[in-house]
Write an enzyme that holds these catalytic residues in place. Sequence first.
Site, PDB file in Angstrom:
ATOM      1  N   TYR A   1       0.853  -1.204   0.000  1.00 56.28           N
ATOM      2  CA  TYR A   1       0.000   0.000   0.000  1.00 56.28           C
ATOM      3  C   TYR A   1       0.886   1.251   0.000  1.00 56.28           C
ATOM      4  O   TYR A   1       1.598   1.532   0.965  1.00 56.28           O
ATOM      5  CB  TYR A   1      -0.936   0.033   1.212  1.00 56.28           C
ATOM      6  CG  TYR A   1      -1.942  -1.098   1.268  1.00 56.28           C
ATOM      7  CD1 TYR A   1      -2.241  -1.863   0.136  1.00 56.28           C
ATOM      8  CD2 TYR A   1      -2.605  -1.413   2.445  1.00 56.28           C
ATOM      9  CE1 TYR A   1      -3.166  -2.895   0.195  1.00 56.28           C
ATOM     10  CE2 TYR A   1      -3.538  -2.448   2.511  1.00 56.28           C
ATOM     11  CZ  TYR A   1      -3.805  -3.186   1.380  1.00 56.28           C
ATOM     12  OH  TYR A   1      -4.710  -4.218   1.451  1.00 56.28           O
TER      13      TYR A   1
ATOM     14  N   HIS B   1      -0.578 -12.088   0.806  1.00 58.25           N
ATOM     15  CA  HIS B   1      -1.580 -11.215   0.161  1.00 58.25           C
ATOM     16  C   HIS B   1      -2.301 -11.915  -0.995  1.00 58.25           C
ATOM     17  O   HIS B   1      -3.494 -11.732  -1.214  1.00 58.25           O
ATOM     18  CB  HIS B   1      -0.853  -9.956  -0.340  1.00 58.25           C
ATOM     19  CG  HIS B   1      -1.688  -8.724  -0.382  1.00 58.25           C
ATOM     20  ND1 HIS B   1      -1.157  -7.467  -0.294  1.00 58.25           N
ATOM     21  CD2 HIS B   1      -3.026  -8.539  -0.525  1.00 58.25           C
ATOM     22  CE1 HIS B   1      -2.126  -6.574  -0.372  1.00 58.25           C
ATOM     23  NE2 HIS B   1      -3.268  -7.197  -0.518  1.00 58.25           N
TER      24      HIS B   1
ATOM     25  N   SER C   1     -13.022  -4.557   1.566  1.00 59.58           N
ATOM     26  CA  SER C   1     -13.964  -3.757   0.767  1.00 59.58           C
ATOM     27  C   SER C   1     -15.414  -4.040   1.195  1.00 59.58           C
ATOM     28  O   SER C   1     -16.288  -4.283   0.349  1.00 59.58           O
ATOM     29  CB  SER C   1     -13.773  -4.019  -0.731  1.00 59.58           C
ATOM     30  OG  SER C   1     -12.458  -3.694  -1.141  1.00 59.58           O
ATOM     31  N   PRO C   2     -15.696  -4.001   2.498  1.00 54.87           N
ATOM     32  CA  PRO C   2     -17.051  -4.338   2.976  1.00 54.87           C
ATOM     33  C   PRO C   2     -18.102  -3.320   2.567  1.00 54.87           C
ATOM     34  O   PRO C   2     -19.297  -3.612   2.619  1.00 54.87           O
ATOM     35  CB  PRO C   2     -16.879  -4.370   4.503  1.00 54.87           C
ATOM     36  CG  PRO C   2     -15.746  -3.436   4.774  1.00 54.87           C
ATOM     37  CD  PRO C   2     -14.803  -3.608   3.620  1.00 54.87           C
ATOM     38  N   LEU C   3     -17.633  -2.139   2.165  1.00 50.54           N
ATOM     39  CA  LEU C   3     -18.574  -1.111   1.691  1.00 50.54           C
ATOM     40  C   LEU C   3     -18.609  -1.082   0.170  1.00 50.54           C
ATOM     41  O   LEU C   3     -19.069  -0.095  -0.433  1.00 50.54           O
ATOM     42  CB  LEU C   3     -18.150   0.269   2.239  1.00 50.54           C
ATOM     43  CG  LEU C   3     -18.198   0.397   3.767  1.00 50.54           C
ATOM     44  CD1 LEU C   3     -17.502   1.680   4.225  1.00 50.54           C
ATOM     45  CD2 LEU C   3     -19.650   0.373   4.265  1.00 50.54           C
ATOM     46  N   GLY C   4     -18.132  -2.154  -0.460  1.00 54.88           N
ATOM     47  CA  GLY C   4     -18.119  -2.200  -1.919  1.00 54.88           C
ATOM     48  C   GLY C   4     -17.332  -1.037  -2.504  1.00 54.88           C
ATOM     49  O   GLY C   4     -17.706  -0.480  -3.527  1.00 54.88           O
ATOM     50  N   ARG C   5     -16.235  -0.672  -1.822  1.00 50.71           N
ATOM     51  CA  ARG C   5     -15.368   0.446  -2.245  1.00 50.71           C
ATOM     52  C   ARG C   5     -16.173   1.738  -2.335  1.00 50.71           C
ATOM     53  O   ARG C   5     -16.060   2.490  -3.286  1.00 50.71           O
ATOM     54  CB  ARG C   5     -14.662   0.126  -3.564  1.00 50.71           C
ATOM     55  CG  ARG C   5     -13.832  -1.171  -3.497  1.00 50.71           C
ATOM     56  CD  ARG C   5     -13.139  -1.482  -4.785  1.00 50.71           C
ATOM     57  NE  ARG C   5     -12.578  -2.834  -4.790  1.00 50.71           N
ATOM     58  CZ  ARG C   5     -11.357  -3.155  -4.407  1.00 50.71           C
ATOM     59  NH1 ARG C   5     -10.541  -2.242  -3.995  1.00 50.71           N
ATOM     60  NH2 ARG C   5     -10.942  -4.414  -4.450  1.00 50.71           N
TER      61      ARG C   5
HETATM   62  N1  LIG Z   1      -6.497  -8.259   0.875  1.00 51.39           N
HETATM   63  C1  LIG Z   1      -6.725  -7.528  -0.180  1.00 51.39           C
HETATM   64  O1  LIG Z   1      -6.410  -7.908  -1.323  1.00 51.39           O
HETATM   65  C2  LIG Z   1      -7.390  -6.187  -0.008  1.00 51.39           C
HETATM   66  C3  LIG Z   1      -7.936  -5.519  -1.122  1.00 51.39           C
HETATM   67  C4  LIG Z   1      -8.560  -4.285  -0.911  1.00 51.39           C
HETATM   68  C5  LIG Z   1      -8.625  -3.759   0.357  1.00 51.39           C
HETATM   69  N2  LIG Z   1      -8.060  -4.418   1.421  1.00 51.39           N
HETATM   70  C6  LIG Z   1      -8.119  -3.871   2.794  1.00 51.39           C
HETATM   71  O2  LIG Z   1      -9.486  -3.681   3.124  1.00 51.39           O
HETATM   72  C7  LIG Z   1      -9.699  -2.344   3.561  1.00 51.39           C
HETATM   73  C8  LIG Z   1     -11.118  -1.908   3.230  1.00 51.39           C
HETATM   74  O3  LIG Z   1     -11.425  -2.070   1.867  1.00 51.39           O
HETATM   75  P1  LIG Z   1     -11.505  -0.849   0.852  1.00 51.39           P
HETATM   76  O4  LIG Z   1     -10.906   0.356   1.474  1.00 51.39           O
HETATM   77  O5  LIG Z   1     -10.958  -1.363  -0.432  1.00 51.39           O
HETATM   78  O6  LIG Z   1     -13.050  -0.659   0.595  1.00 51.39           O
HETATM   79  P2  LIG Z   1     -14.298  -0.195   1.481  1.00 51.39           P
HETATM   80  O7  LIG Z   1     -13.957  -0.244   2.901  1.00 51.39           O
HETATM   81  O8  LIG Z   1     -15.429  -1.001   0.985  1.00 51.39           O
HETATM   82  O9  LIG Z   1     -14.539   1.299   0.979  1.00 51.39           O
HETATM   83  C9  LIG Z   1     -13.603   2.319   1.129  1.00 51.39           C
HETATM   84  C10 LIG Z   1     -14.179   3.535   0.452  1.00 51.39           C
HETATM   85  O10 LIG Z   1     -15.403   3.886   1.101  1.00 51.39           O
HETATM   86  C11 LIG Z   1     -15.356   5.234   1.539  1.00 51.39           C
HETATM   87  N3  LIG Z   1     -16.087   5.286   2.822  1.00 51.39           N
HETATM   88  C12 LIG Z   1     -15.784   4.678   3.984  1.00 51.39           C
HETATM   89  N4  LIG Z   1     -16.718   4.923   4.920  1.00 51.39           N
HETATM   90  C13 LIG Z   1     -17.645   5.713   4.321  1.00 51.39           C
HETATM   91  C14 LIG Z   1     -18.848   6.312   4.768  1.00 51.39           C
HETATM   92  N5  LIG Z   1     -19.313   6.122   6.011  1.00 51.39           N
HETATM   93  N6  LIG Z   1     -19.556   7.078   3.884  1.00 51.39           N
HETATM   94  C15 LIG Z   1     -19.108   7.265   2.601  1.00 51.39           C
HETATM   95  N7  LIG Z   1     -17.978   6.717   2.137  1.00 51.39           N
HETATM   96  C16 LIG Z   1     -17.246   5.945   2.988  1.00 51.39           C
HETATM   97  C17 LIG Z   1     -13.896   5.592   1.658  1.00 51.39           C
HETATM   98  O11 LIG Z   1     -13.756   6.970   1.469  1.00 51.39           O
HETATM   99  P3  LIG Z   1     -12.458   7.807   1.933  1.00 51.39           P
HETATM  100  O12 LIG Z   1     -11.284   7.105   1.322  1.00 51.39           O
HETATM  101  O13 LIG Z   1     -12.700   9.129   1.339  1.00 51.39           O
HETATM  102  O14 LIG Z   1     -12.428   7.822   3.401  1.00 51.39           O
HETATM  103  C18 LIG Z   1     -13.300   4.773   0.514  1.00 51.39           C
HETATM  104  O15 LIG Z   1     -13.473   5.463  -0.699  1.00 51.39           O
HETATM  105  C19 LIG Z   1      -8.606  -1.560   2.849  1.00 51.39           C
HETATM  106  O16 LIG Z   1      -8.356  -0.324   3.462  1.00 51.39           O
HETATM  107  C20 LIG Z   1      -7.439  -2.511   2.945  1.00 51.39           C
HETATM  108  O17 LIG Z   1      -6.822  -2.416   4.209  1.00 51.39           O
HETATM  109  C21 LIG Z   1      -7.477  -5.634   1.232  1.00 51.39           C
END
Ligand SMILES: NC(=O)c1ccc[n+]([C@@H]2O[C@H](COP(=O)([O-])OP(=O)(O)OC[C@H]3O[C@@H](n4cnc5c(N)ncnc54)[C@H](OP(=O)(O)O)[C@@H]3O)[C@@H](O)[C@H]2O)c1
Length: 325
Positions: free
Chosen positions: A54, A120, A199-203
């Site tokens: 990252y 990973h 990505s529990p919030l579907g990104r």
């Molecule tokens: N193992 C893997 O291959 C892998 C792949 C992807 C991710 N991950 C891990 O999983 C974590 C979470 O997944 P993710 O970040 O990809 O996706 P996510 O948690 O589904 O979504 C993140 C996105 O949602 C936004 N967000 C968060 N809370 C919100 C809210 N209450 N209202 C509106 N928007 C909101 C964030 O905005 P802001 O950025 O503007 O705050 C960001 O754009 C990552 O940070 C990473 O550590 C692991």
Amino acid sequence: MQTTFLGDLEVSVLGLGCMGMSQAYGKADLAESERTLHRALDLGVTFLDTANVYGMGHNEKLVGRVLKDRRDEFVLATKFGIWMEDGNRGVNGRPEQVRDRCEESLKRLGTDVIDLYYLHRLDKTVPIEDTVGAMAELVREGKVRYLGLSEVSARTLRRACAVHPISAVQSEYSLFTRDPEAHVLPACRELNVGFVPFSPLGRAMLTNRLQELDAQDKSDMRSTMPRFQGESFDNNLAMVRAFAEYAESRGCQAGQLALAWLLAQGEGIAPIPGTKRVAYLEENVAAADLELSEDEVDEIASIVDPLRVSGERYVASGMASLDRD
Ligand SMILES: NC(=O)c1ccc[n+]([C@@H]2O[C@H](COP(=O)([O-])OP(=O)(O)OC[C@H]3O[C@@H](n4cnc5c(N)ncnc54)[C@H](OP(=O)(O)O)[C@@H]3O)[C@@H](O)[C@H]2O)c1
């Protein structure tokens, strides 16, 4: 904040994904990211997720620097196995480099021990037994406490568990991506392995706050993801709008309901919503207090029907690199 167990490792039921503080979803905001990290610990979110890739080390350094005086307050998870070179993404699970990757992460994180160390992605050219064997040595040496695997099949998980206990599988899992339910989640339950939905919030899609993407902003990884393109994006947004209306009728935000739905899937599940903003973090944390009835869980799953989600989650090369049953 309530806690749950990933194998024998106790974590807050909601963690914090730190990736977006260094890459992936629009402009970075370091000062706000620092406040978010501290606020997370203050709110009892004590399970932090990063990876060496990252921001090419930036994210590990950030977490290590900002929380150096609070190291005993959180469970630190990081990953190795994906690296970028000259714009090309590679996967490397060769056992002879595992110790070096771990030492580098420890240095960037400014700590003596990683609580949860994930591979990973599976390196399809290396038997999983060899990679996990090298990771197990790190546990014996005290550099790592528990082991995890990301985006692996149930088959790979079983082979890995025969070498060393695996505490957690981390894979994409949300109302939008239900794939783990078929094989790997049942295998986790059977083998006492925790599950960490990424990505529990579907990104951000499931929050209903992402209405458009800047297609020109190549630093936003969603700009290339099929699910966020053209007609697929519009179809998915229409479904999320109905979901947001349901959330409103229930007096909560759509994103909170998406997290509560994941938590309702059972024990040993700890989603790691990602954000770099205090306000989003605070809203997400409140989802841990939402209780859903069985009827509500079913109703939600019928509104965001996985069969109606348009577009894959990664481009073809990304899909091909996944280890699927
Ligand atoms: N193992 C893997 O291959 C892998 C792949 C992807 C991710 N991950 C891990 O999983 C974590 C979470 O997944 P993710 O970040 O990809 O996706 P996510 O948690 O589904 O979504 C993140 C996105 O949602 C936004 N967000 C968060 N809370 C919100 C809210 N209450 N209202 C509106 N928007 C909101 C964030 O905005 P802001 O950025 O503007 O705050 C960001 O754009 C990552 O940070 C990473 O550590 C692991």
